[in-house]
Design an enzyme around this catalytic site. Structure first.
Site, PDB file in Angstrom:
ATOM      1  N   ALA A  15      17.917  47.084 -87.865  1.00  0.00           N
ATOM      2  CA  ALA A  15      18.080  47.704 -86.755  1.00  0.00           C
ATOM      3  C   ALA A  15      16.836  47.475 -85.515  1.00  0.00           C
ATOM      4  CB  ALA A  15      18.180  49.199 -87.035  1.00  0.00           C
ATOM      5  N   ARG A  17      15.853  45.079 -84.000  1.00  0.00           N
ATOM      6  CA  ARG A  17      16.053  44.422 -82.734  1.00  0.00           C
ATOM      7  C   ARG A  17      17.621  43.861 -82.602  1.00  0.00           C
ATOM      8  NH1 ARG A  17      12.882  41.713 -85.926  1.00  0.00           N
ATOM      9  NH2 ARG A  17      11.135  41.595 -84.408  1.00  0.00           N
ATOM     10  N   ASN A  88      24.360  45.059 -91.085  1.00  0.00           N
ATOM     11  CA  ASN A  88      24.165  44.111 -89.862  1.00  0.00           C
ATOM     12  C   ASN A  88      22.965  43.228 -90.163  1.00  0.00           C
ATOM     13  OD1 ASN A  88      23.983  43.221 -86.879  1.00  0.00           O
ATOM     14  ND2 ASN A  88      21.940  44.210 -87.360  1.00  0.00           N
ATOM     15  N   TYR A 163      25.436  29.923 -95.108  1.00  0.00           N
ATOM     16  CA  TYR A 163      25.578  31.239 -94.104  1.00  0.00           C
ATOM     17  C   TYR A 163      27.227  31.338 -94.136  1.00  0.00           C
ATOM     18  CZ  TYR A 163      25.628  33.865 -89.802  1.00  0.00           C
ATOM     19  OH  TYR A 163      25.588  34.952 -88.731  1.00  0.00           O
ATOM     20  N   ALA A 165      29.450  30.478 -96.087  1.00  0.00           N
ATOM     21  CA  ALA A 165      30.180  30.871 -97.412  1.00  0.00           C
ATOM     22  C   ALA A 165      29.792  32.344 -97.586  1.00  0.00           C
ATOM     23  CB  ALA A 165      29.525  29.896 -98.509  1.00  0.00           C
ATOM     24  N   LYS A 167      28.895  34.832 -95.342  1.00  0.00           N
ATOM     25  CA  LYS A 167      29.824  35.693 -94.310  1.00  0.00           C
ATOM     26  C   LYS A 167      31.231  35.849 -94.806  1.00  0.00           C
ATOM     27  CE  LYS A 167      26.500  36.832 -91.589  1.00  0.00           C
ATOM     28  NZ  LYS A 167      25.975  38.571 -91.363  1.00  0.00           N
TER      29      LYS A 167
HETATM   30  N1  LIG Z   1      23.429  36.444 -82.873  1.00  0.00           N
HETATM   31  C1  LIG Z   1      24.547  35.797 -82.991  1.00  0.00           C
HETATM   32  O1  LIG Z   1      24.938  35.155 -82.425  1.00  0.00           O
HETATM   33  C2  LIG Z   1      25.344  36.118 -84.255  1.00  0.00           C
HETATM   34  C3  LIG Z   1      26.514  35.499 -84.508  1.00  0.00           C
HETATM   35  C4  LIG Z   1      26.988  36.026 -85.583  1.00  0.00           C
HETATM   36  C5  LIG Z   1      26.776  36.964 -86.601  1.00  0.00           C
HETATM   37  N2  LIG Z   1      25.516  37.565 -86.443  1.00  0.00           N
HETATM   38  C6  LIG Z   1      24.986  38.455 -87.567  1.00  0.00           C
HETATM   39  O2  LIG Z   1      24.649  39.558 -86.712  1.00  0.00           O
HETATM   40  C7  LIG Z   1      23.624  40.096 -87.530  1.00  0.00           C
HETATM   41  C8  LIG Z   1      22.627  40.459 -86.526  1.00  0.00           C
HETATM   42  O3  LIG Z   1      21.976  39.329 -86.212  1.00  0.00           O
HETATM   43  P1  LIG Z   1      20.929  39.342 -84.642  1.00  0.00           P
HETATM   44  O4  LIG Z   1      21.405  38.252 -84.155  1.00  0.00           O
HETATM   45  O5  LIG Z   1      20.925  40.838 -84.226  1.00  0.00           O
HETATM   46  O6  LIG Z   1      19.630  38.835 -85.398  1.00  0.00           O
HETATM   47  P2  LIG Z   1      18.116  39.367 -85.291  1.00  0.00           P
HETATM   48  O7  LIG Z   1      17.239  38.348 -85.743  1.00  0.00           O
HETATM   49  O8  LIG Z   1      17.852  39.803 -83.731  1.00  0.00           O
HETATM   50  O9  LIG Z   1      18.124  40.789 -85.986  1.00  0.00           O
HETATM   51  C9  LIG Z   1      18.488  40.723 -87.503  1.00  0.00           C
HETATM   52  C10 LIG Z   1      17.508  41.671 -87.976  1.00  0.00           C
HETATM   53  O10 LIG Z   1      17.851  41.690 -89.371  1.00  0.00           O
HETATM   54  C11 LIG Z   1      16.563  42.089 -90.054  1.00  0.00           C
HETATM   55  N3  LIG Z   1      16.559  41.545 -91.729  1.00  0.00           N
HETATM   56  C12 LIG Z   1      16.875  40.395 -92.001  1.00  0.00           C
HETATM   57  N4  LIG Z   1      16.680  40.231 -93.315  1.00  0.00           N
HETATM   58  C13 LIG Z   1      16.377  41.529 -93.711  1.00  0.00           C
HETATM   59  C14 LIG Z   1      16.061  42.107 -95.222  1.00  0.00           C
HETATM   60  N5  LIG Z   1      16.110  41.137 -96.301  1.00  0.00           N
HETATM   61  N6  LIG Z   1      15.783  43.319 -94.994  1.00  0.00           N
HETATM   62  C15 LIG Z   1      15.680  44.160 -93.740  1.00  0.00           C
HETATM   63  N7  LIG Z   1      15.905  43.485 -92.958  1.00  0.00           N
HETATM   64  C16 LIG Z   1      16.367  42.328 -92.836  1.00  0.00           C
HETATM   65  C17 LIG Z   1      15.398  41.248 -89.371  1.00  0.00           C
HETATM   66  O11 LIG Z   1      14.169  41.728 -89.520  1.00  0.00           O
HETATM   67  C18 LIG Z   1      15.919  41.458 -87.772  1.00  0.00           C
HETATM   68  O12 LIG Z   1      15.244  42.371 -87.403  1.00  0.00           O
HETATM   69  C19 LIG Z   1      23.385  39.146 -88.846  1.00  0.00           C
HETATM   70  O13 LIG Z   1      23.811  39.429 -89.877  1.00  0.00           O
HETATM   71  C20 LIG Z   1      23.783  37.892 -88.272  1.00  0.00           C
HETATM   72  O14 LIG Z   1      24.019  36.820 -89.125  1.00  0.00           O
HETATM   73  C21 LIG Z   1      24.721  37.133 -85.074  1.00  0.00           C
END
Ligand SMILES: NC(=O)c1ccc[n+]([C@@H]2O[C@H](COP(=O)([O-])OP(=O)(O)OC[C@H]3O[C@@H](n4cnc5c(N)ncnc54)[C@H](O)[C@@H]3O)[C@@H](O)[C@H]2O)c1
Length: 275
Positions: A15, A17, A88, A163, A165, A167
């Site tokens: 959460a 960002r 998330n 990734y 696999a 997801k």
């Molecule tokens: N951005 C995209 O296009 C996209 C597409 C498909 C899926 N997703 C998925 O959406 C989710 C959010 O991604 P986003 O794009 O907002 O990325 P982001 O980098 O903006 O935010 C992800 C957050 O997760 C936190 N995080 C990661 N590993 C952690 C851990 N071990 N413990 C606690 N916090 C942790 C990070 O510190 C970060 O603040 C992810 O699961 C990502 O795989 C994103």
């Protein structure tokens, strides 16, 4: 506070960002109180500061086995209940398949499968006992689990075997838990995002690195690949984090009470992987 989610208490991971930050804000705007979890304490403070007093921060690495229990305990200590869990948090550690290491695979399974598994297992007693109490007292109350996955997991994506696999595994967990928890009125669904503009998908020259354990993992996507990816989206551009949060919000709201065990694609119409 009134609102669609008044009295609801949610946990949102990742959460600090991006999609998780926007989801925490949207849930709070509609009345929920939100336990915000992330590795990044500064980012968490920014998100919680924007929730108008309707959230608390838990700075934790979700891949640490003890972290999920701490998160659930914080929700119960602070607010006395837990109704919504949004898994998330995540990152990517890309590489072409024939050069991918065991460590790259394990890291993706750890954050995208094991961490959600453990958080839901830690939340199970709280969610299930409340559901049983409601049923015994003749109330039908829906609780919500939303797992964040990706079209890489449903359709594959070059450079993301690990990734994709992990997801995909999360959708198996989602559909199984939907079968186990449906009788308790706990909706379990997933959202598969396409291209959302966050740090994860920023231009590789600007995205920076994700630090985990001894690793500094470069984030972002090369500019040319970003342009090609955006061009394949029928809506013509990537989603904003707020638009992505909208898909999660739908599955946290009463309007989705009969949507169960589904993977909702939120990708602007994109019907293939990003590359
Ligand atoms: N951005 C995209 O296009 C996209 C597409 C498909 C899926 N997703 C998925 O959406 C989710 C959010 O991604 P986003 O794009 O907002 O990325 P982001 O980098 O903006 O935010 C992800 C957050 O997760 C936190 N995080 C990661 N590993 C952690 C851990 N071990 N413990 C606690 N916090 C942790 C990070 O510190 C970060 O603040 C992810 O699961 C990502 O795989 C994103």
């Amino acid at each position: 506070m009134s609102g669609l989610l008044a009295d609801r208490v949610a946990v949102v991971t990742g959460a600090a960002r991006g999609i998780g930050g926007a989801t925490a804000e949207l849930l709070a705007e509609h009345g929920a109180r939100v336990v915000c979890v992330d590795l990044d304490g500064d980012g968490l403070a920014r998100t919680v500061g924007s929730l108008g007093g309707r959230g608390v921060a838990v700075a934790a690495d979700l891949t640490a086995p003890a972290a999920p229990a701490e998160v659930v305990a914080r929700a119960v200590d602070e607010y006395g209940r837990l109704d919504i869990v949004v898994n998330n948090a995540g990152y990517t550690w890309d590489g072409i398949f024939h050069k991918m290491t065991d460590e790259q695979l394990a890291a993706m399974l750890d954050i995208h499968l094991t961490a959600p598994f453990r958080l839901l297992r830690a939340a199970a007693p709280v969610l299930r006992e409340a559901a049983k109490r409601d049923a015994a007292e003749g109330r039908e109350v829906f609780r919500k689990v939303v797992n964040v996955t990706s079209i890489a997991g449903t359709m594959g994506n070059v450079g993301q075997a690990n990734y994709a696999a992990a997801k995909a595994a999360l959708t198996g967990l989602t559909r199984t838990l939907a079968k186990e928890w449906g009788p308790l009125r706990i909706n379990v669904n997933a959202v598969a995002f396409g291209f959302v503009q966050t740090r994860l998908t920023a231009d590789a020259t600007e995205a920076g690195t994700f630090e985990h354990g001894d690793h500094r993992i470069p984030l972002g996507i090369p500019g040319a690949v970003r342009e090609q990816a955006a061009a394949r989206i029928p809506l013509g551009r990537p989603a904003t984090p707020a638009e992505a949060a909208g898909g999660i919000f739908l599955l946290c709201s009463p309007w989705s009470n009969f949507v169960h065990g589904q993977v909702l694609t939120v990708a602007g119409g994109q019907a293939e992987g990003m590359s």
